[in-house]
Design a protein around this motif. Structure first.
Motif, PDB file in Angstrom:
ATOM      1  N   ALA A  16       0.298  -0.444   1.866  1.00  0.00           N
ATOM      2  CA  ALA A  16       0.203  -0.948   0.491  1.00  0.00           C
ATOM      3  C   ALA A  16       0.370  -2.464   0.471  1.00  0.00           C
ATOM      4  N   GLU A  17       1.332  -2.983   1.214  1.00  0.00           N
ATOM      5  CA  GLU A  17       1.561  -4.428   1.257  1.00  0.00           C
ATOM      6  C   GLU A  17       0.403  -5.155   1.926  1.00  0.00           C
ATOM      7  N   ILE A  19      -2.756  -4.245   1.873  1.00  0.00           N
ATOM      8  CA  ILE A  19      -3.839  -4.311   0.883  1.00  0.00           C
ATOM      9  C   ILE A  19      -3.512  -5.358  -0.173  1.00  0.00           C
ATOM     10  N   GLU A  20      -2.264  -5.406  -0.610  1.00  0.00           N
ATOM     11  CA  GLU A  20      -1.860  -6.451  -1.564  1.00  0.00           C
ATOM     12  C   GLU A  20      -2.118  -7.838  -0.979  1.00  0.00           C
ATOM     13  N   ASN A  21      -1.795  -8.024   0.296  1.00  0.00           N
ATOM     14  CA  ASN A  21      -2.036  -9.310   0.943  1.00  0.00           C
ATOM     15  C   ASN A  21      -3.528  -9.635   0.999  1.00  0.00           C
ATOM     16  N   GLU A  22      -4.348  -8.623   1.213  1.00  0.00           N
ATOM     17  CA  GLU A  22      -5.799  -8.819   1.213  1.00  0.00           C
ATOM     18  C   GLU A  22      -6.284  -9.251  -0.172  1.00  0.00           C
ATOM     19  N   GLY A  54      -0.113   5.176   0.910  1.00  0.00           N
ATOM     20  CA  GLY A  54      -0.096   3.747   0.603  1.00  0.00           C
ATOM     21  C   GLY A  54      -1.013   3.428  -0.571  1.00  0.00           C
ATOM     22  N   LEU A  55      -2.190   4.041  -0.575  1.00  0.00           N
ATOM     23  CA  LEU A  55      -3.130   3.836  -1.682  1.00  0.00           C
ATOM     24  C   LEU A  55      -2.567   4.387  -2.989  1.00  0.00           C
ATOM     25  N   LEU A  81      -0.563  -9.327 -11.093  1.00  0.00           N
ATOM     26  CA  LEU A  81       0.470  -8.279 -11.043  1.00  0.00           C
ATOM     27  C   LEU A  81       1.265  -8.353  -9.735  1.00  0.00           C
ATOM     28  N   ILE A  82       0.548  -8.531  -8.630  1.00  0.00           N
ATOM     29  CA  ILE A  82       1.202  -8.605  -7.323  1.00  0.00           C
ATOM     30  C   ILE A  82       2.106  -9.831  -7.253  1.00  0.00           C
TER      31      ILE A  82
END
Length: 123
Positions: A16-17, A19-22, A54-55, A81-82
């Motif tokens: 999850a993190e 993907i957030e970083n991406e 994670g998704l 949001l992130i």
């Protein structure tokens, strides 16, 4: 790729993190398609169910949304949001830890502020 079995965070949290970083790095765009759980499983050599977990976290936090039959996509406003979430959770936690350590070391507020400014300049 920075998924690690040595990390204290569960792999699904790391997914999850990641993907957030991406999203933050704008390699995944708003309304753009997100990797499927099977793509993530292959990419990181993990179980698809772990990737799916994670998704699901991102889905529950409105970072991504699901289009039936098409997959998952980045929510409009996801980057903001992130950023807000990380400021509230991670940055606040780090700031508290720094302040506590500074107190233990008898570092005055002004000196701490200067240390932070110096760290910013060095980045």
């Amino acid at each position: 790729m920075n998924i690690s079995n040595d990390s204290t965070a569960p792999i699904y949290i790391q997914i999850a993190e990641w993907i957030e970083n991406e999203i933050l790095a704008e390699r995944l765009q708003e309304a753009g398609k997100v990797y499927s759980q099977y793509q993530l499983a292959e990419l990181f050599n993990i179980n698809p169910a772990t990737a799916g977990k994670g998704l699901t976290i991102l889905l529950e936090n409105d970072i991504v949304y699901k289009k039936r039959g098409l997959g998952m996509f980045v929510q409009v406003g996801a980057k903001e949001l992130i950023l807000a979430k990380r400021r509230d959770e991670k940055l606040s936690k780090l700031a508290k830890e720094i302040v506590q350590e500074a107190k233990r070391l008898f570092v005055q507020d002004e000196e701490l502020i200067e240390l932070i400014k110096k760290a910013q300049r060095e980045e």
